[in-house]
Design a protein around this motif. Structure first.
Motif, PDB file in Angstrom:
ATOM      1  N   ASN A   5      73.472  -1.992  75.799  1.00  0.00           N
ATOM      2  CA  ASN A   5      73.177  -0.889  76.790  1.00  0.00           C
ATOM      3  C   ASN A   5      74.388  -0.063  76.951  1.00  0.00           C
ATOM      4  O   ASN A   5      74.453   0.927  77.854  1.00  0.00           O
ATOM      5  CB  ASN A   5      72.702  -1.577  78.380  1.00  0.00           C
ATOM      6  N   THR A   6      75.311  -0.101  76.003  1.00  0.00           N
ATOM      7  CA  THR A   6      76.417   0.752  76.085  1.00  0.00           C
ATOM      8  C   THR A   6      76.213   1.864  74.879  1.00  0.00           C
ATOM      9  O   THR A   6      75.339   1.422  73.994  1.00  0.00           O
ATOM     10  CB  THR A   6      77.944  -0.040  75.830  1.00  0.00           C
ATOM     11  N   ASP A   7      76.946   2.749  74.558  1.00  0.00           N
ATOM     12  CA  ASP A   7      76.625   3.859  73.770  1.00  0.00           C
ATOM     13  C   ASP A   7      77.739   3.525  72.381  1.00  0.00           C
ATOM     14  O   ASP A   7      77.746   4.419  71.617  1.00  0.00           O
ATOM     15  CB  ASP A   7      76.603   5.093  74.116  1.00  0.00           C
ATOM     16  N   TYR A   8      78.387   2.389  72.471  1.00  0.00           N
ATOM     17  CA  TYR A   8      79.198   1.932  71.403  1.00  0.00           C
ATOM     18  C   TYR A   8      79.090   0.438  71.358  1.00  0.00           C
ATOM     19  O   TYR A   8      78.847  -0.409  72.206  1.00  0.00           O
ATOM     20  CB  TYR A   8      80.643   2.356  71.744  1.00  0.00           C
ATOM     21  N   ILE A   9      79.579  -0.075  70.065  1.00  0.00           N
ATOM     22  CA  ILE A   9      79.928  -1.573  70.044  1.00  0.00           C
ATOM     23  C   ILE A   9      81.378  -1.528  69.411  1.00  0.00           C
ATOM     24  O   ILE A   9      81.780  -0.943  68.516  1.00  0.00           O
ATOM     25  CB  ILE A   9      78.973  -2.099  68.796  1.00  0.00           C
ATOM     26  N   SER A  10      82.039  -2.451  70.272  1.00  0.00           N
ATOM     27  CA  SER A  10      83.545  -2.735  69.913  1.00  0.00           C
ATOM     28  C   SER A  10      83.605  -2.973  68.464  1.00  0.00           C
ATOM     29  O   SER A  10      83.154  -3.790  67.824  1.00  0.00           O
ATOM     30  CB  SER A  10      84.147  -3.490  70.711  1.00  0.00           C
ATOM     31  N   GLY A  11      84.708  -2.254  67.910  1.00  0.00           N
ATOM     32  CA  GLY A  11      85.110  -2.319  66.435  1.00  0.00           C
ATOM     33  C   GLY A  11      84.070  -2.086  65.489  1.00  0.00           C
ATOM     34  O   GLY A  11      84.348  -2.250  64.096  1.00  0.00           O
ATOM     35  N   LYS A  12      83.170  -1.350  65.759  1.00  0.00           N
ATOM     36  CA  LYS A  12      82.144  -0.967  64.833  1.00  0.00           C
ATOM     37  C   LYS A  12      82.060   0.596  64.896  1.00  0.00           C
ATOM     38  O   LYS A  12      82.024   1.312  66.070  1.00  0.00           O
ATOM     39  CB  LYS A  12      80.659  -1.288  65.210  1.00  0.00           C
ATOM     40  N   GLU A  13      82.113   1.293  63.688  1.00  0.00           N
ATOM     41  CA  GLU A  13      81.497   2.739  63.626  1.00  0.00           C
ATOM     42  C   GLU A  13      80.362   2.809  63.483  1.00  0.00           C
ATOM     43  O   GLU A  13      79.623   2.154  62.558  1.00  0.00           O
ATOM     44  CB  GLU A  13      82.472   3.292  62.344  1.00  0.00           C
ATOM     45  N   LEU A  14      79.572   3.925  64.019  1.00  0.00           N
ATOM     46  CA  LEU A  14      78.196   3.949  64.167  1.00  0.00           C
ATOM     47  C   LEU A  14      77.615   5.045  63.648  1.00  0.00           C
ATOM     48  O   LEU A  14      78.269   6.151  63.812  1.00  0.00           O
ATOM     49  CB  LEU A  14      77.598   3.881  65.324  1.00  0.00           C
ATOM     50  N   GLU A  15      76.556   5.138  62.772  1.00  0.00           N
ATOM     51  CA  GLU A  15      75.725   6.203  62.308  1.00  0.00           C
ATOM     52  C   GLU A  15      74.482   6.312  62.923  1.00  0.00           C
ATOM     53  O   GLU A  15      73.836   5.210  62.900  1.00  0.00           O
ATOM     54  CB  GLU A  15      75.621   6.100  60.590  1.00  0.00           C
ATOM     55  N   MET A  16      74.382   7.206  63.624  1.00  0.00           N
ATOM     56  CA  MET A  16      73.113   7.412  64.604  1.00  0.00           C
ATOM     57  C   MET A  16      71.742   7.687  63.412  1.00  0.00           C
ATOM     58  O   MET A  16      71.789   8.592  62.597  1.00  0.00           O
ATOM     59  CB  MET A  16      73.144   8.546  65.591  1.00  0.00           C
ATOM     60  N   LEU A  17      70.816   6.957  63.794  1.00  0.00           N
ATOM     61  CA  LEU A  17      69.450   6.969  63.105  1.00  0.00           C
ATOM     62  C   LEU A  17      68.329   7.884  63.875  1.00  0.00           C
ATOM     63  O   LEU A  17      67.471   8.494  63.403  1.00  0.00           O
ATOM     64  CB  LEU A  17      69.170   5.611  62.535  1.00  0.00           C
ATOM     65  N   GLY A  18      68.449   7.654  65.243  1.00  0.00           N
ATOM     66  CA  GLY A  18      67.357   8.153  65.854  1.00  0.00           C
ATOM     67  C   GLY A  18      66.821   7.362  67.024  1.00  0.00           C
ATOM     68  O   GLY A  18      67.197   6.045  67.139  1.00  0.00           O
ATOM     69  N   MET A  19      66.042   7.774  67.962  1.00  0.00           N
ATOM     70  CA  MET A  19      65.632   7.219  69.200  1.00  0.00           C
ATOM     71  C   MET A  19      64.241   6.264  68.797  1.00  0.00           C
ATOM     72  O   MET A  19      63.820   6.734  67.698  1.00  0.00           O
ATOM     73  CB  MET A  19      65.105   8.289  70.262  1.00  0.00           C
ATOM     74  N   VAL A  20      64.648   5.254  69.298  1.00  0.00           N
ATOM     75  CA  VAL A  20      63.345   4.247  68.919  1.00  0.00           C
ATOM     76  C   VAL A  20      62.860   3.630  70.417  1.00  0.00           C
ATOM     77  O   VAL A  20      63.622   3.484  71.327  1.00  0.00           O
ATOM     78  CB  VAL A  20      64.135   2.987  68.249  1.00  0.00           C
ATOM     79  N   LYS A  21      61.675   3.337  70.436  1.00  0.00           N
ATOM     80  CA  LYS A  21      61.071   2.761  71.675  1.00  0.00           C
ATOM     81  C   LYS A  21      59.839   1.756  71.544  1.00  0.00           C
ATOM     82  O   LYS A  21      59.502   1.917  70.518  1.00  0.00           O
ATOM     83  CB  LYS A  21      60.373   4.029  72.202  1.00  0.00           C
ATOM     84  N   GLY A  22      59.605   0.968  72.403  1.00  0.00           N
ATOM     85  CA  GLY A  22      58.581   0.146  72.391  1.00  0.00           C
ATOM     86  C   GLY A  22      58.045   0.241  73.735  1.00  0.00           C
ATOM     87  O   GLY A  22      58.690   0.434  74.719  1.00  0.00           O
ATOM     88  N   SER A  23      56.606  -0.116  73.822  1.00  0.00           N
ATOM     89  CA  SER A  23      56.192  -0.099  75.245  1.00  0.00           C
ATOM     90  C   SER A  23      54.718  -1.065  75.205  1.00  0.00           C
ATOM     91  O   SER A  23      54.442  -1.302  73.978  1.00  0.00           O
ATOM     92  CB  SER A  23      55.653   1.345  75.625  1.00  0.00           C
TER      93      SER A  23
END
Length: 103
Positions: A5-23
């Protein structure tokens, strides 16, 4: 699949792919509704509804992860849940976040 639930993961560089959802929209049967309505008279936890909402969050999360996997994601960051009453005894639960790939 990493889900945070954070916008980062320690030690990882992230490439954003887009929003995903499930309902999902869940409801209890009439028997449970009647039993739970009596419980409101004396107070306490409405266990049948607690179970329903836990199941709904798990299903919404699973559907969100499936959508992220289709994008080739390694993780979903900034995960949030939302719920809304759709009608008496039925609720929609949505899980959403940002699918990311590790660089």
């Amino acid at each position: 699949m990493v889900i945070v639930n954070t916008d980062y993961i320690s030690g990882k560089e992230l490439e954003m792919l887009g929003m995903v959802k499930g309902s999902t929209i869940q409801s209890k049967n009439l028997g449970h509704d009647i039993g739970q309505s009596f419980k409101t008279l004396v107070g306490g936890e409405l266990k049948a509804y607690t179970e329903m909402m836990n199941d709904a969050r798990a299903l919404a999360t699973r559907r969100m992860v499936e959508e992220a996997e289709k994008l080739g994601a390694d993780a979903v960051v900034n995960v949030r849940f939302a719920s809304a009453s759709v009608m008496a005894g039925a609720a929609e639960v949505m899980a959403y976040g940002t699918a990311v790939k590790f660089k």
